[in-house]
Design a protein around this motif. Structure first.
Motif, PDB file in Angstrom:
ATOM      1  N   ASP A  58       0.820  -1.209   0.000  1.00 42.08           N
ATOM      2  CA  ASP A  58       0.000   0.000   0.000  1.00 42.08           C
ATOM      3  C   ASP A  58       0.858   1.266   0.000  1.00 42.08           C
ATOM      4  OD1 ASP A  58       1.014  -0.348   2.524  1.00 42.08           O
ATOM      5  OD2 ASP A  58      -0.815   0.278   3.575  1.00 42.08           O
ATOM      6  N   GLN A  59       2.140   1.112  -0.366  1.00 45.04           N
ATOM      7  CA  GLN A  59       3.051   2.260  -0.423  1.00 45.04           C
ATOM      8  C   GLN A  59       3.661   2.356  -1.823  1.00 45.04           C
ATOM      9  OE1 GLN A  59       5.885   2.187   2.954  1.00 45.04           O
ATOM     10  NE2 GLN A  59       4.614   0.569   3.815  1.00 45.04           N
ATOM     11  N   PRO A  60       2.861   2.741  -2.818  1.00 44.23           N
ATOM     12  CA  PRO A  60       3.356   2.724  -4.209  1.00 44.23           C
ATOM     13  C   PRO A  60       4.594   3.577  -4.444  1.00 44.23           C
ATOM     14  CG  PRO A  60       1.264   3.908  -4.027  1.00 44.23           C
ATOM     15  CD  PRO A  60       1.467   3.190  -2.728  1.00 44.23           C
ATOM     16  N   ASP A  61       4.731   4.684  -3.713  1.00 39.37           N
ATOM     17  CA  ASP A  61       5.911   5.537  -3.915  1.00 39.37           C
ATOM     18  C   ASP A  61       7.196   4.813  -3.535  1.00 39.37           C
ATOM     19  OD1 ASP A  61       4.284   7.545  -4.779  1.00 39.37           O
ATOM     20  OD2 ASP A  61       4.273   8.647  -2.871  1.00 39.37           O
ATOM     21  N   GLU A  62       7.101   3.872  -2.581  1.00 34.28           N
ATOM     22  CA  GLU A  62       8.260   3.082  -2.180  1.00 34.28           C
ATOM     23  C   GLU A  62       8.363   1.804  -3.002  1.00 34.28           C
ATOM     24  OE1 GLU A  62      10.506   3.896   0.099  1.00 34.28           O
ATOM     25  OE2 GLU A  62       9.527   5.780   0.648  1.00 34.28           O
ATOM     26  N   LEU A  63       7.219   1.178  -3.268  1.00 32.93           N
ATOM     27  CA  LEU A  63       7.219  -0.139  -3.899  1.00 32.93           C
ATOM     28  C   LEU A  63       7.635  -0.085  -5.356  1.00 32.93           C
ATOM     29  CD1 LEU A  63       6.645  -3.142  -3.760  1.00 32.93           C
ATOM     30  CD2 LEU A  63       4.228  -2.659  -4.188  1.00 32.93           C
ATOM     31  N   VAL A  64       7.133   0.890  -6.099  1.00 29.57           N
ATOM     32  CA  VAL A  64       7.421   0.932  -7.540  1.00 29.57           C
ATOM     33  C   VAL A  64       8.920   1.031  -7.828  1.00 29.57           C
ATOM     34  CG1 VAL A  64       7.140   2.290  -9.659  1.00 29.57           C
ATOM     35  CG2 VAL A  64       5.157   1.768  -8.248  1.00 29.57           C
ATOM     36  N   PRO A  65       9.678   1.952  -7.197  1.00 31.77           N
ATOM     37  CA  PRO A  65      11.125   1.978  -7.474  1.00 31.77           C
ATOM     38  C   PRO A  65      11.825   0.676  -7.117  1.00 31.77           C
ATOM     39  CG  PRO A  65      10.439   4.003  -6.380  1.00 31.77           C
ATOM     40  CD  PRO A  65       9.272   3.064  -6.306  1.00 31.77           C
ATOM     41  N   PHE A  66      11.396   0.040  -6.017  1.00 27.79           N
ATOM     42  CA  PHE A  66      11.980  -1.243  -5.628  1.00 27.79           C
ATOM     43  C   PHE A  66      11.738  -2.296  -6.708  1.00 27.79           C
ATOM     44  CE2 PHE A  66      11.127  -5.425  -3.665  1.00 27.79           C
ATOM     45  CZ  PHE A  66      12.395  -5.723  -3.197  1.00 27.79           C
ATOM     46  N   LEU A  67      10.499  -2.385  -7.212  1.00 34.05           N
ATOM     47  CA  LEU A  67      10.171  -3.376  -8.238  1.00 34.05           C
ATOM     48  C   LEU A  67      10.895  -3.082  -9.546  1.00 34.05           C
ATOM     49  CD1 LEU A  67       6.323  -3.759  -7.628  1.00 34.05           C
ATOM     50  CD2 LEU A  67       8.138  -5.364  -6.981  1.00 34.05           C
ATOM     51  N   GLU A  68      11.035  -1.808  -9.876  1.00 41.85           N
ATOM     52  CA  GLU A  68      11.748  -1.453 -11.106  1.00 41.85           C
ATOM     53  C   GLU A  68      13.216  -1.875 -11.013  1.00 41.85           C
ATOM     54  OE1 GLU A  68       9.168   2.400 -12.646  1.00 41.85           O
ATOM     55  OE2 GLU A  68      10.860   2.714 -11.289  1.00 41.85           O
ATOM     56  N   GLN A  69      13.830  -1.631  -9.867  1.00 41.12           N
ATOM     57  CA  GLN A  69      15.212  -2.076  -9.679  1.00 41.12           C
ATOM     58  C   GLN A  69      15.298  -3.598  -9.766  1.00 41.12           C
ATOM     59  OE1 GLN A  69      16.747  -0.538  -5.983  1.00 41.12           O
ATOM     60  NE2 GLN A  69      17.247   1.438  -6.857  1.00 41.12           N
TER      61      GLN A  69
END
Length: 390
Positions: free
Chosen positions: A84-95
């Motif tokens: 539920d924290q897209p601002d944190e999750l998206v960069p992690f998944l992209e990496q």
């Protein structure tokens, strides 16, 4: 569609209310809590299903799957906690998506992983596995796979780099510094980490943080401590040799000192968490106006502060930098603060007006960040990376 749009589409469908989205998150977390005590069996089920339905993926993994299973589960827990924290999750998944290019992951492999993951969770959920739970996990995995695949497809840089070991120095029975010369400079940011594959442990990757800022000659210095049951770290400390060829994955992590920030900086490091701190400090010395920076370096005994001398020397020539040693058990250590890093750092206050970076083992990071939050440090001021173990 961007990864951000994919995340929004998957977790917050058009017409879905904020309450419904929160419900999806709660379903994922509560269902994970039911199967988490059986993570070893879940991991075995996952890989058995994956290798059965997509046998070509077996060659992407090491012969010994013990470490790989634990990495899968750590990643799962991390994603579940951040769903539920897209601002944190998206960069992690992209990496993560860019990093997985080094394995030769293909588009169809994401489908096989999704099938295996849903099968594993369903098998160990029992009667709690309902259509609603299945829908929530299917959508959550769609988010993960979509963001990773989009980032991997958009990446145009190398999937990995080759490096040659040019230096290996034992600092103790369980600690070594290893210097690697890469085939070309890697565009990483000081404070980030990379994955490495070595000839001693083929197809078994280990995350390491360079202890230096990027250099034109491509040299990377790593600090490696052999940990219990650490297949890779023990091999690196004891058996790395000058001339060995390593494969190095893309840089990952969010550790950095924001050049646009006017805040003073607090760095807290335990053990080989000293490595990314050294890289960050080297990078700061290159700035025309470095921020006021205080660094707490901790260990159980004075001997654990293996590179303290170099950091103290750096502070002598840079008036903006203070280095504070911290030891837990060695009461006779002159000039050091005594206690855990969490104890000592919070003893100095809340650090609410500082940008905070925490580096070390997962347990040290958890203890320090938790205590700082209780002391009043805002969460959005604290940066740390979770994957620091073998």
């Amino acid at each position: 569609m961007t990864a951000e749009q994919l995340l929004t589409a998957d977790l917050h469908d058009v017409g879905e209310s904020r309450g419904q989205a929160s419900g999806t998150v709660e379903i994922i977390r509560s269902s994970w809590a039911l199967v988490e005590p059986r993570t070893e069996e879940l991991g075995r089920h996952f890989y058995a299903t994956l290798f059965s339905t997509a046998p070509e993926t077996r060659d992407l993994f090491p012969v010994n799957m013990e470490v790989q299973r634990s990495r899968l589960l750590r990643a799962l827990v991390h994603v579940v906690q951040m769903v539920d924290q897209p601002d944190e999750l998206v960069p992690f998944l992209e990496q993560l998506g860019r990093d997985h290019r080094k394995f030769g992951v293909l588009t169809q492999h994401y489908d096989g992983v999704g099938t295996a993951l849903i099968s594993a969770i369903a098998s160990y959920s029992g009667d709690a596995w309902t259509p609603e739970v299945e829908s929530a996990w299917t959508r959550a995995y769609g988010t993960v796979a979509g963001a990773m695949h989009t980032a991997a497809q958009a990446e145009r840089g190398p999937a990995s780099w080759l490096g040659r070991v040019v230096g290996h120095e034992r600092l103790g029975w369980d600690l070594a510094t290893i210097t690697v010369q890469t085939s070309e400079p890697i565009a990483y940011r000081a404070g980030q980490y990379v994955s490495v594959e070595t000839p001693q442990r083929p197809r078994l990757w280990r995350y390491l943080s360079p202890a230096n800022a990027p250099r034109p000659d491509g040299l990377l210095e790593f600090h490696v401590r052999a940990v219990n049951s650490g297949w890779v770290s023990r091999a690196l400390v004891a058996h790395s040799r000058v001339g060995d060829t390593w494969r190095i994955g893309p840089p990952m992590g969010r550790m950095h000192v924001d050049p646009a920030s006017d805040n003073e900086v607090l760095m807290v490091a335990g053990g080989t968490g000293m490595a990314p701190i050294k890289a960050l400090l080297e990078d700061l010395t290159r700035r025309p106006k470095p921020p006021r920076t205080q660094v707490f370096i901790g260990g159980r005994t004075w001997e654990d502060l293996y590179d303290f001398g170099a950091l103290r020397k750096l502070s002598y020539s840079n008036s903006w930098l203070d280095i504070i040693p911290v030891v837990e058990k060695d009461e006779s250590a002159s000039g050091a603060e005594h206690g855990t890093l969490a104890d000592v750092v919070t003893r100095y206050g809340a650090w609410a007006d500082h940008d905070v970076l925490v580096c070390g083992s997962p347990s040290m990071i958890r203890a320090t960040v938790s205590r700082m939050l209780v002391a009043g440090t805002p969460l959005d001021r604290i940066r740390y990376d979770p994957f620091t173990m073998d």
